[in-house]
Design a protein around this motif. Structure first.
Motif, PDB file in Angstrom:
ATOM      1  N   THR A  11     -11.553 -81.802  10.034  1.00  0.00           N
ATOM      2  CA  THR A  11     -11.915 -80.743  10.980  1.00  0.00           C
ATOM      3  C   THR A  11     -12.514 -79.563  10.209  1.00  0.00           C
ATOM      4  O   THR A  11     -12.333 -79.451   8.990  1.00  0.00           O
ATOM      5  N   THR A  29     -15.487 -82.591  12.118  1.00  0.00           N
ATOM      6  CA  THR A  29     -16.760 -82.340  11.439  1.00  0.00           C
ATOM      7  C   THR A  29     -17.601 -83.615  11.495  1.00  0.00           C
ATOM      8  O   THR A  29     -17.146 -84.676  11.940  1.00  0.00           O
ATOM      9  N   GLU A  30     -18.818 -83.525  10.992  1.00  0.00           N
ATOM     10  CA  GLU A  30     -19.668 -84.722  10.921  1.00  0.00           C
ATOM     11  C   GLU A  30     -18.998 -85.791  10.059  1.00  0.00           C
ATOM     12  O   GLU A  30     -19.010 -86.980  10.395  1.00  0.00           O
ATOM     13  N   LEU A  31     -18.382 -85.358   8.957  1.00  0.00           N
ATOM     14  CA  LEU A  31     -17.655 -86.305   8.120  1.00  0.00           C
ATOM     15  C   LEU A  31     -16.456 -86.866   8.865  1.00  0.00           C
ATOM     16  O   LEU A  31     -16.169 -88.073   8.774  1.00  0.00           O
ATOM     17  N   GLU A  33     -16.157 -87.362  12.029  1.00  0.00           N
ATOM     18  CA  GLU A  33     -16.635 -88.355  12.992  1.00  0.00           C
ATOM     19  C   GLU A  33     -16.930 -89.679  12.291  1.00  0.00           C
ATOM     20  O   GLU A  33     -16.627 -90.755  12.817  1.00  0.00           O
ATOM     21  N   ALA A  34     -17.519 -89.601  11.104  1.00  0.00           N
ATOM     22  CA  ALA A  34     -17.805 -90.819  10.340  1.00  0.00           C
ATOM     23  C   ALA A  34     -16.500 -91.503   9.918  1.00  0.00           C
ATOM     24  O   ALA A  34     -16.412 -92.742   9.916  1.00  0.00           O
ATOM     25  N   ARG A  58      -8.234 -83.409  17.822  1.00  0.00           N
ATOM     26  CA  ARG A  58      -8.718 -84.140  16.645  1.00  0.00           C
ATOM     27  C   ARG A  58      -8.119 -85.535  16.520  1.00  0.00           C
ATOM     28  O   ARG A  58      -8.782 -86.442  16.025  1.00  0.00           O
TER      29      ARG A  58
END
Length: 218
Positions: A11, A29-31, A33-34, A58
Protein backbone atom coordinates in the motif's frame (compact mmCIF):
# COMPACT_ATOMS: atom_id res chain seq x y z
CA UNK A 1 -6.41 -27.76 9.44
CA UNK A 2 -3.77 -26.29 7.16
CA UNK A 3 -3.81 -22.52 7.67
CA UNK A 4 -2.25 -20.02 5.26
CA UNK A 5 -1.83 -16.53 6.72
CA UNK A 6 -1.09 -14.16 3.84
CA UNK A 7 0.00 -10.57 4.23
CA UNK A 8 -1.78 -8.17 1.87
CA UNK A 9 -0.12 -6.47 -1.12
CA UNK A 10 1.84 -3.24 -0.86
CA UNK A 11 0.00 0.00 0.00
CA UNK A 12 1.13 3.64 -0.27
CA UNK A 13 1.50 3.86 3.50
CA UNK A 14 3.70 0.75 3.52
CA UNK A 15 6.02 2.63 1.17
CA UNK A 16 6.05 5.59 3.57
CA UNK A 17 6.56 3.33 6.66
CA UNK A 18 3.45 4.62 8.42
CA UNK A 19 1.37 2.81 11.04
CA UNK A 20 -1.87 2.77 9.06
CA UNK A 21 -4.41 0.50 10.74
CA UNK A 22 -7.80 2.24 10.50
CA UNK A 23 -10.73 0.80 8.52
CA UNK A 24 -11.15 0.85 5.53
CA UNK A 25 -7.58 1.96 4.85
CA UNK A 26 -5.85 2.56 1.52
CA UNK A 27 -5.85 0.47 -1.61
CA UNK A 28 -2.82 -1.10 -3.26
CA UNK A 29 0.08 0.47 -5.10
CA UNK A 30 0.86 -0.61 -8.65
CA UNK A 31 3.32 -3.10 -7.17
CA UNK A 32 0.69 -4.26 -4.69
CA UNK A 33 -1.72 -4.95 -7.54
CA UNK A 34 0.95 -6.98 -9.33
CA UNK A 35 1.61 -8.92 -6.12
CA UNK A 36 -2.10 -9.72 -5.87
CA UNK A 37 -2.19 -10.93 -9.47
CA UNK A 38 0.82 -13.17 -8.79
CA UNK A 39 -0.68 -14.72 -5.65
CA UNK A 40 -2.77 -17.45 -7.35
CA UNK A 41 0.31 -18.87 -9.08
CA UNK A 42 2.36 -18.61 -5.87
CA UNK A 43 -0.28 -20.71 -4.09
CA UNK A 44 -0.91 -23.11 -6.98
CA UNK A 45 0.09 -26.11 -4.88
CA UNK A 46 -2.39 -25.33 -2.12
CA UNK A 47 -5.87 -26.86 -2.19
CA UNK A 48 -7.60 -23.83 -0.66
CA UNK A 49 -11.19 -24.50 0.35
CA UNK A 50 -12.06 -21.20 2.05
CA UNK A 51 -10.70 -17.66 1.71
CA UNK A 52 -11.01 -15.09 4.50
CA UNK A 53 -10.12 -11.39 4.39
CA UNK A 54 -10.24 -8.56 6.91
CA UNK A 55 -12.44 -5.47 6.82
CA UNK A 56 -9.56 -3.42 5.42
CA UNK A 57 -9.72 -2.76 1.69
CA UNK A 58 -6.15 -3.87 1.01
CA UNK A 59 -6.83 -7.46 2.00
CA UNK A 60 -9.92 -7.65 -0.17
CA UNK A 61 -8.09 -6.28 -3.20
CA UNK A 62 -5.22 -8.71 -2.60
CA UNK A 63 -7.57 -11.69 -2.36
CA UNK A 64 -9.67 -10.82 -5.42
CA UNK A 65 -7.48 -12.51 -8.08
CA UNK A 66 -7.13 -15.65 -5.93
CA UNK A 67 -10.88 -15.77 -5.33
CA UNK A 68 -11.59 -15.38 -9.05
CA UNK A 69 -9.04 -18.03 -10.06
CA UNK A 70 -10.28 -20.59 -7.54
CA UNK A 71 -13.99 -19.77 -7.70
CA UNK A 72 -14.06 -18.99 -3.98
CA UNK A 73 -16.43 -16.70 -2.12
CA UNK A 74 -14.52 -14.19 -0.01
CA UNK A 75 -15.44 -14.27 3.68
CA UNK A 76 -14.98 -10.88 5.39
CA UNK A 77 -14.18 -10.94 9.11
CA UNK A 78 -13.21 -7.97 11.28
CA UNK A 79 -11.33 -10.26 13.65
CA UNK A 80 -8.32 -10.63 11.37
CA UNK A 81 -7.82 -6.91 10.72
CA UNK A 82 -4.55 -5.25 11.68
CA UNK A 83 -3.67 -4.49 15.30
CA UNK A 84 -5.14 -1.06 15.98
CA UNK A 85 -2.42 1.54 16.44
CA UNK A 86 -4.64 3.76 18.59
CA UNK A 87 -2.80 6.98 19.46
CA UNK A 88 0.12 5.82 17.28
CA UNK A 89 -1.98 5.84 14.11
CA UNK A 90 -0.16 7.26 11.06
CA UNK A 91 3.12 7.75 12.93
CA UNK A 92 6.32 6.66 11.17
CA UNK A 93 7.25 3.16 12.25
CA UNK A 94 10.92 4.04 12.66
CA UNK A 95 10.35 6.65 15.38
CA UNK A 96 10.54 5.94 19.10
CA UNK A 97 6.76 6.22 19.39
CA UNK A 98 6.29 4.07 16.33
CA UNK A 99 8.55 1.37 17.72
CA UNK A 100 6.27 1.17 20.75
CA UNK A 101 3.70 -0.46 18.46
CA UNK A 102 5.63 -3.68 17.87
CA UNK A 103 7.10 -3.74 21.37
CA UNK A 104 3.56 -3.77 22.69
CA UNK A 105 2.41 -6.42 20.22
CA UNK A 106 5.29 -8.76 21.04
CA UNK A 107 4.67 -8.24 24.76
CA UNK A 108 1.20 -9.66 24.09
CA UNK A 109 2.74 -12.68 22.41
CA UNK A 110 4.92 -13.12 25.50
CA UNK A 111 1.80 -13.31 27.66
CA UNK A 112 1.28 -9.73 28.86
CA UNK A 113 -2.19 -9.60 27.32
CA UNK A 114 -3.52 -6.99 29.78
CA UNK A 115 -1.14 -4.45 28.27
CA UNK A 116 -2.97 -1.97 26.06
CA UNK A 117 -1.79 -0.23 22.91
CA UNK A 118 -1.80 3.52 23.70
CA UNK A 119 -5.34 4.60 22.90
CA UNK A 120 -6.07 1.19 21.38
CA UNK A 121 -6.87 -2.42 22.15
CA UNK A 122 -5.35 -4.81 24.66
CA UNK A 123 -3.58 -8.05 23.87
CA UNK A 124 -6.53 -10.02 25.18
CA UNK A 125 -8.85 -8.15 22.84
CA UNK A 126 -6.61 -8.63 19.80
CA UNK A 127 -5.90 -12.31 20.39
CA UNK A 128 -9.54 -12.94 21.25
CA UNK A 129 -10.85 -11.54 17.98
CA UNK A 130 -8.18 -13.25 15.89
CA UNK A 131 -8.67 -16.57 17.70
CA UNK A 132 -12.41 -16.37 17.04
CA UNK A 133 -11.92 -16.30 13.26
CA UNK A 134 -9.39 -19.13 13.40
CA UNK A 135 -11.86 -21.15 15.49
CA UNK A 136 -14.65 -20.48 13.00
CA UNK A 137 -12.47 -21.78 10.17
CA UNK A 138 -11.43 -24.84 12.17
CA UNK A 139 -15.02 -25.68 13.01
CA UNK A 140 -15.87 -25.73 9.29
CA UNK A 141 -13.98 -29.02 8.99
CA UNK A 142 -12.17 -27.85 5.86
CA UNK A 143 -8.67 -29.06 5.12
CA UNK A 144 -6.95 -25.86 3.92
CA UNK A 145 -8.00 -22.30 4.69
CA UNK A 146 -6.32 -19.07 3.53
CA UNK A 147 -6.65 -15.76 5.36
CA UNK A 148 -5.40 -12.51 3.86
CA UNK A 149 -4.47 -10.44 6.88
CA UNK A 150 -1.77 -8.00 8.04
CA UNK A 151 1.92 -8.04 8.91
CA UNK A 152 1.92 -7.20 12.61
CA UNK A 153 -1.22 -9.21 13.26
CA UNK A 154 0.16 -12.35 11.59
CA UNK A 155 3.52 -12.12 13.32
CA UNK A 156 1.99 -11.47 16.74
CA UNK A 157 -0.69 -14.17 16.53
CA UNK A 158 1.79 -16.74 15.22
CA UNK A 159 4.31 -15.96 17.97
CA UNK A 160 1.53 -16.31 20.55
CA UNK A 161 -0.10 -19.46 19.19
CA UNK A 162 2.42 -21.53 17.21
CA UNK A 163 4.33 -23.92 19.46
CA UNK A 164 7.54 -23.67 17.43
CA UNK A 165 7.71 -19.89 16.86
CA UNK A 166 9.13 -17.71 19.60
CA UNK A 167 9.09 -13.93 19.85
CA UNK A 168 12.73 -13.63 18.81
CA UNK A 169 12.00 -15.43 15.54
CA UNK A 170 8.85 -13.41 14.79
CA UNK A 171 10.57 -10.14 15.64
CA UNK A 172 13.62 -10.87 13.52
CA UNK A 173 11.73 -12.15 10.47
CA UNK A 174 9.71 -9.51 8.74
CA UNK A 175 6.89 -10.63 6.48
CA UNK A 176 6.99 -8.98 3.07
CA UNK A 177 3.82 -8.03 1.22
CA UNK A 178 1.99 -11.21 0.10
CA UNK A 179 4.37 -13.26 2.23
CA UNK A 180 2.76 -16.42 3.59
CA UNK A 181 3.03 -18.18 6.94
CA UNK A 182 1.84 -21.79 6.69
CA UNK A 183 0.63 -23.49 9.86
CA UNK A 184 -0.98 -26.79 10.74
CA UNK A 185 -3.13 -27.69 13.73
CA UNK A 186 -6.25 -26.61 15.54
CA UNK A 187 -7.29 -24.33 18.40
CA UNK A 188 -7.71 -27.34 20.67
CA UNK A 189 -4.45 -29.14 19.81
CA UNK A 190 -2.32 -26.10 19.07
CA UNK A 191 -0.56 -24.95 15.90
CA UNK A 192 2.85 -25.55 14.39
CA UNK A 193 4.33 -23.26 11.76
CA UNK A 194 5.53 -25.24 8.74
CA UNK A 195 7.04 -22.37 6.80
CA UNK A 196 7.51 -18.61 7.00
CA UNK A 197 7.61 -16.79 3.66
CA UNK A 198 8.84 -19.95 1.98
CA UNK A 199 11.58 -20.73 4.51
CA UNK A 200 11.52 -23.45 7.14
CA UNK A 201 10.75 -22.22 10.62
CA UNK A 202 13.51 -22.48 13.23
CA UNK A 203 12.56 -24.28 16.43
CA UNK A 204 11.55 -22.09 19.34
CA UNK A 205 14.63 -20.69 21.04
CA UNK A 206 16.67 -20.63 17.82
CA UNK A 207 15.21 -17.52 16.25
CA UNK A 208 18.36 -15.44 16.54
CA UNK A 209 18.68 -11.89 17.87
CA UNK A 210 15.36 -10.19 18.51
CA UNK A 211 14.66 -7.11 16.47
CA UNK A 212 11.61 -4.93 16.27
CA UNK A 213 11.25 -3.93 12.60
CA UNK A 214 8.13 -1.85 12.06
CA UNK A 215 8.09 -0.98 8.39
CA UNK A 216 5.91 -3.98 7.56
CA UNK A 217 3.28 -3.19 10.19
CA UNK A 218 -0.08 -2.85 8.52
Amino acid sequence: MRLLLVRHGQTPTNVDYLLDTAVPGPGLTELGEAQAVALPEALTGEDIEALYVSTLLRTQLTAAPLAATRGLEVIVRDGIREISAGDLEMLPGDTEQGELYMRTAFAWAAGDTDLRMPGGESGAEFLGRYDAVIAEAAQSGLGTVAMVSHGAAIRTWTAARADNVDIAFAAAHRLDNTGVVVLEGSPSDGFKALSWAGASVAPAGEGGPAGEPLEDAG
